[in-house]
Design a protein around this motif. Structure first.
Motif, PDB file in Angstrom:
ATOM      1  N   LYS A 244       0.820  -1.218   0.000  1.00 25.83           N
ATOM      2  CA  LYS A 244       0.000   0.000   0.000  1.00 25.83           C
ATOM      3  C   LYS A 244       0.854   1.269   0.000  1.00 25.83           C
ATOM      4  O   LYS A 244       0.447   2.283  -0.580  1.00 25.83           O
ATOM      5  N   ARG A 245       2.027   1.200   0.632  1.00 20.80           N
ATOM      6  CA  ARG A 245       2.935   2.352   0.567  1.00 20.80           C
ATOM      7  C   ARG A 245       3.397   2.596  -0.865  1.00 20.80           C
ATOM      8  O   ARG A 245       3.487   3.736  -1.323  1.00 20.80           O
ATOM      9  N   GLU A 246       3.669   1.510  -1.589  1.00 18.12           N
ATOM     10  CA  GLU A 246       4.104   1.652  -2.975  1.00 18.12           C
ATOM     11  C   GLU A 246       2.966   2.188  -3.847  1.00 18.12           C
ATOM     12  O   GLU A 246       3.198   2.986  -4.765  1.00 18.12           O
ATOM     13  N   ILE A 247       1.755   1.790  -3.549  1.00 14.80           N
ATOM     14  CA  ILE A 247       0.590   2.311  -4.277  1.00 14.80           C
ATOM     15  C   ILE A 247       0.496   3.822  -4.083  1.00 14.80           C
ATOM     16  O   ILE A 247       0.272   4.584  -5.040  1.00 14.80           O
ATOM     17  N   GLU A 248       0.700   4.280  -2.866  1.00 12.56           N
ATOM     18  CA  GLU A 248       0.668   5.721  -2.583  1.00 12.56           C
ATOM     19  C   GLU A 248       1.836   6.437  -3.251  1.00 12.56           C
ATOM     20  O   GLU A 248       1.672   7.514  -3.842  1.00 12.56           O
ATOM     21  N   ASN A 249       3.013   5.859  -3.182  1.00 13.68           N
ATOM     22  CA  ASN A 249       4.196   6.474  -3.794  1.00 13.68           C
ATOM     23  C   ASN A 249       4.014   6.684  -5.290  1.00 13.68           C
ATOM     24  O   ASN A 249       4.478   7.672  -5.872  1.00 13.68           O
ATOM     25  N   LEU A 250       3.331   5.728  -5.928  1.00 13.67           N
ATOM     26  CA  LEU A 250       3.137   5.790  -7.381  1.00 13.67           C
ATOM     27  C   LEU A 250       1.820   6.471  -7.769  1.00 13.67           C
ATOM     28  O   LEU A 250       1.523   6.604  -8.957  1.00 13.67           O
ATOM     29  N   GLY A 251       1.050   6.903  -6.754  1.00 10.19           N
ATOM     30  CA  GLY A 251      -0.216   7.582  -7.037  1.00 10.19           C
ATOM     31  C   GLY A 251      -1.238   6.686  -7.717  1.00 10.19           C
ATOM     32  O   GLY A 251      -1.980   7.126  -8.603  1.00 10.19           O
ATOM     33  N   LEU A 252      -1.320   5.422  -7.272  1.00 14.34           N
ATOM     34  CA  LEU A 252      -2.174   4.430  -7.940  1.00 14.34           C
ATOM     35  C   LEU A 252      -3.428   4.080  -7.131  1.00 14.34           C
ATOM     36  O   LEU A 252      -4.084   3.079  -7.414  1.00 14.34           O
ATOM     37  N   GLN A 253      -3.770   4.906  -6.153  1.00 12.95           N
ATOM     38  CA  GLN A 253      -4.910   4.570  -5.292  1.00 12.95           C
ATOM     39  C   GLN A 253      -6.189   4.353  -6.096  1.00 12.95           C
ATOM     40  O   GLN A 253      -7.019   3.512  -5.718  1.00 12.95           O
ATOM     41  N   HIS A 254      -6.331   5.087  -7.179  1.00 11.06           N
ATOM     42  CA  HIS A 254      -7.544   4.987  -7.988  1.00 11.06           C
ATOM     43  C   HIS A 254      -7.566   3.747  -8.886  1.00 11.06           C
ATOM     44  O   HIS A 254      -8.590   3.430  -9.496  1.00 11.06           O
ATOM     45  N   ARG A 255      -6.422   3.038  -8.948  1.00  7.97           N
ATOM     46  CA  ARG A 255      -6.339   1.905  -9.882  1.00  7.97           C
ATOM     47  C   ARG A 255      -6.267   0.540  -9.198  1.00  7.97           C
ATOM     48  O   ARG A 255      -6.247  -0.483  -9.882  1.00  7.97           O
ATOM     49  N   VAL A 256      -6.228   0.521  -7.873  1.00  2.54           N
ATOM     50  CA  VAL A 256      -6.097  -0.756  -7.165  1.00  2.54           C
ATOM     51  C   VAL A 256      -7.273  -0.944  -6.213  1.00  2.54           C
ATOM     52  O   VAL A 256      -7.574  -0.071  -5.387  1.00  2.54           O
ATOM     53  N   ILE A 257      -7.928  -2.085  -6.331  1.00  2.00           N
ATOM     54  CA  ILE A 257      -9.087  -2.421  -5.508  1.00  2.00           C
ATOM     55  C   ILE A 257      -8.769  -3.677  -4.704  1.00  2.00           C
ATOM     56  O   ILE A 257      -8.434  -4.722  -5.278  1.00  2.00           O
ATOM     57  N   PHE A 258      -8.866  -3.582  -3.374  1.00  3.85           N
ATOM     58  CA  PHE A 258      -8.646  -4.739  -2.505  1.00  3.85           C
ATOM     59  C   PHE A 258      -9.996  -5.303  -2.062  1.00  3.85           C
ATOM     60  O   PHE A 258     -10.844  -4.557  -1.557  1.00  3.85           O
ATOM     61  N   LEU A 259     -10.173  -6.594  -2.245  1.00  2.00           N
ATOM     62  CA  LEU A 259     -11.389  -7.269  -1.796  1.00  2.00           C
ATOM     63  C   LEU A 259     -11.013  -8.297  -0.735  1.00  2.00           C
ATOM     64  O   LEU A 259     -10.211  -9.195  -0.981  1.00  2.00           O
ATOM     65  N   LYS A 260     -11.615  -8.161   0.453  1.00  2.03           N
ATOM     66  CA  LYS A 260     -11.346  -9.100   1.545  1.00  2.03           C
ATOM     67  C   LYS A 260     -12.612  -9.884   1.881  1.00  2.03           C
ATOM     68  O   LYS A 260     -13.728  -9.409   1.655  1.00  2.03           O
ATOM     69  N   ASN A 261     -12.431 -11.069   2.433  1.00  6.90           N
ATOM     70  CA  ASN A 261     -13.550 -11.890   2.911  1.00  6.90           C
ATOM     71  C   ASN A 261     -14.602 -12.122   1.827  1.00  6.90           C
ATOM     72  O   ASN A 261     -15.809 -12.059   2.080  1.00  6.90           O
ATOM     73  N   VAL A 262     -14.138 -12.383   0.620  1.00  8.94           N
ATOM     74  CA  VAL A 262     -15.056 -12.674  -0.486  1.00  8.94           C
ATOM     75  C   VAL A 262     -15.621 -14.080  -0.297  1.00  8.94           C
ATOM     76  O   VAL A 262     -14.842 -15.041  -0.176  1.00  8.94           O
ATOM     77  N   PRO A 263     -16.946 -14.245  -0.260  1.00 10.79           N
ATOM     78  CA  PRO A 263     -17.515 -15.590  -0.153  1.00 10.79           C
ATOM     79  C   PRO A 263     -17.028 -16.470  -1.303  1.00 10.79           C
ATOM     80  O   PRO A 263     -16.910 -16.006  -2.445  1.00 10.79           O
ATOM     81  N   PHE A 264     -16.755 -17.718  -0.992  1.00 10.27           N
ATOM     82  CA  PHE A 264     -16.178 -18.615  -1.989  1.00 10.27           C
ATOM     83  C   PHE A 264     -17.051 -18.701  -3.245  1.00 10.27           C
ATOM     84  O   PHE A 264     -16.527 -18.774  -4.365  1.00 10.27           O
ATOM     85  N   ASN A 265     -18.364 -18.656  -3.071  1.00  8.48           N
ATOM     86  CA  ASN A 265     -19.271 -18.788  -4.219  1.00  8.48           C
ATOM     87  C   ASN A 265     -19.184 -17.610  -5.181  1.00  8.48           C
ATOM     88  O   ASN A 265     -19.580 -17.726  -6.351  1.00  8.48           O
ATOM     89  N   ASP A 266     -18.696 -16.467  -4.706  1.00 10.34           N
ATOM     90  CA  ASP A 266     -18.574 -15.293  -5.575  1.00 10.34           C
ATOM     91  C   ASP A 266     -17.287 -15.304  -6.397  1.00 10.34           C
ATOM     92  O   ASP A 266     -17.197 -14.638  -7.435  1.00 10.34           O
ATOM     93  N   LEU A 267     -16.289 -16.043  -5.935  1.00 11.57           N
ATOM     94  CA  LEU A 267     -14.969 -15.979  -6.552  1.00 11.57           C
ATOM     95  C   LEU A 267     -14.954 -16.408  -8.022  1.00 11.57           C
ATOM     96  O   LEU A 267     -14.316 -15.739  -8.855  1.00 11.57           O
ATOM     97  N   PRO A 268     -15.643 -17.488  -8.412  1.00 11.71           N
ATOM     98  CA  PRO A 268     -15.614 -17.866  -9.834  1.00 11.71           C
ATOM     99  C   PRO A 268     -16.120 -16.768 -10.762  1.00 11.71           C
ATOM    100  O   PRO A 268     -15.594 -16.585 -11.867  1.00 11.71           O
ATOM    101  N   LEU A 269     -17.122 -16.019 -10.325  1.00 10.73           N
ATOM    102  CA  LEU A 269     -17.655 -14.952 -11.172  1.00 10.73           C
ATOM    103  C   LEU A 269     -16.688 -13.788 -11.277  1.00 10.73           C
ATOM    104  O   LEU A 269     -16.604 -13.137 -12.328  1.00 10.73           O
ATOM    105  N   ILE A 270     -15.944 -13.507 -10.210  1.00 12.36           N
ATOM    106  CA  ILE A 270     -14.932 -12.459 -10.275  1.00 12.36           C
ATOM    107  C   ILE A 270     -13.855 -12.840 -11.282  1.00 12.36           C
ATOM    108  O   ILE A 270     -13.413 -12.014 -12.089  1.00 12.36           O
ATOM    109  N   TYR A 271     -13.432 -14.099 -11.257  1.00 11.67           N
ATOM    110  CA  TYR A 271     -12.487 -14.578 -12.264  1.00 11.67           C
ATOM    111  C   TYR A 271     -13.028 -14.338 -13.676  1.00 11.67           C
ATOM    112  O   TYR A 271     -12.322 -13.830 -14.555  1.00 11.67           O
ATOM    113  N   GLN A 272     -14.260 -14.733 -13.890  1.00 14.36           N
ATOM    114  CA  GLN A 272     -14.832 -14.677 -15.239  1.00 14.36           C
ATOM    115  C   GLN A 272     -15.001 -13.247 -15.757  1.00 14.36           C
ATOM    116  O   GLN A 272     -15.093 -13.024 -16.966  1.00 14.36           O
TER     117      GLN A 272
END
Length: 374
Positions: A244-272
């Protein structure tokens, strides 16, 4: 045949080794229903008990007898219950078997996923390395057979533990069946809205730890078309702060999305929904997320140096885990060439069929039967 399994992770872990353990037991129990399958664990997460595996008629969940200490049960106390349950074969699903099992007339197999703690010791605390080495070395020495989840892992076992290669079977992993069915546009749109996903994104899945090298993707991102964001799905560790420090250093906050605690059933659709899947790990035992991506019909860019080429096959792209320029060039090559994308998707899907559950299950049962005849 009565087959016992070390079920600590199957009954408690919703990622990685937990998914591997449940998938293996569930599919082999379905394909070979005349056997009885016993899952041994000192504790259980209640929400995991709702999963289909634990409702199968030939699968039994076994815990320590009431009043018995759970502290050393997996390593020693379990043997009494294995005898009482008339277990013919015990399968340690993650690097260990009960101490002394070779003396009670029960055959044993251990699955070795990797020896990363020896190949890359700086990623581990000293005490953890010592424990892992003792348990895994003992299991490799004393088990009747060893299952390695990749040729690379087999090579490591032979070299680092001086094990005769004839004792080791390479049996690849598959992934959950939910990744093998493409979802409808409607279902994908629901997931897209739920997680506020962009129209175009690069996907990375896995625990955010140094070994998996997410920092390289961050450093490569400024060199990749601005239209594409990066979506990261995984458990955070202390390494995340560095990312996250590197994201801030490079000004990339608008381009990186962190997803935590994603239910397992949702993961295949995120891949697709992803445009390309990226895994630049320094070292892996196999690389299940790559299998998930190939089944999801997504091009894969991964790293050289361990076993990811085995998982991704000849039509995925591999780069040095130390070069953000090479990684950016590879991702740009995929994103700008629709013909290449189509080839990677088609050839990748064809390649990943070698990890089909029926094939893997038959190899596993062949290993079991061979062990019983030893």
């Amino acid at each position: 045949m009565n087959i016992g399994f070390d079920g600590k992770r199957a009954a408690n872990n919703l990622t990685g080794l937990g998914n591997y353990s449940r998938s293996l037991i569930e599919h082999v129990a379905k394909q070979f229903p005349t056997n009885q399958y016993f899952i041994y664990t000192p504790k259980v997460k209640e929400n995991i008990l709702t999963l289909p595996l634990f409702s199968k008629a030939n699968v039994y969940l076994k815990q320590p007898d009431k009043g018995k200490s759970k502290l050393f049960w997996r390593s020693s106390g379990i043997k009494k219950q294995l005898i009482e349950d008339k277990i013919d074969l015990f399968h340690g699903l993650s690097h260990e078997i009960p101490l002394g099992i070779q003396h009670i007339g029960i055959k044993s197999i251990v699955t070795m996923h990797d020896l990363i703690f020896l190949r890359k010791p700086h990623y581990y605390k000293l005490i953890d390395r010592l424990i892992y080495k003792f348990k895994s070395k003992y299991a490799c020495d004393k088990s009747d057979r060893i299952i390695a989840i990749s040729e690379k892992t087999k090579e490591d076992i032979v070299e680092l533990y001086n094990i005769n290669p004839s004792k080791i079977d390479v049996i690849y992993q598959s992934c959950d069946d939910s990744f093998k069915t493409l979802s409808s546009t409607f279902e994908k749109e629901k997931i897209k809205k739920k997680y506020k996903l962009p129209d175009k994104f690069i996907l990375n899945v896995g625990t955010i730890e140094a070994r998996k090298n997410l920092l390289l993707v961050i450093k490569a991102l400024p060199k990749i078309n601005d239209d594409f964001k990066l979506v990261v799905v995984g458990k955070e560790t202390t390494y995340t702060a560095l990312v996250k420090r590197e994201i801030e250093n490079l000004g990339l906050q608008h381009r990186v999305i962190f997803l935590k605690n994603v239910p397992f059933n949702d993961l295949p659709l995120i891949y697709q929904l992803a445009s390309v899947f990226v895994l630049p790990s320094y070292y892996e035992g196999f690389g299940i997320p790559i299998i998930e991506a190939l089944y999801s019909n997504i091009p894969v860019v991964a790293a050289t140096g361990s076993c990811l080429e085995e998982a991704g096959g000849p039509n995925s792209i591999y780069v040095s885990p130390d070069s953000e320029i090479d990684l950016a060039n590879a991702i740009n090559k995929v994103l700008t060439d629709e013909k290449l994308q189509d080839t990677m998707k088609q050839k990748g899907y064809e390649y990943v069929q070698k990890f089909d559950n029926e094939i893997v299950n038959q190899q596993l049962m062949d290993c079991y039967l061979k062990t019983m005849k030893q």
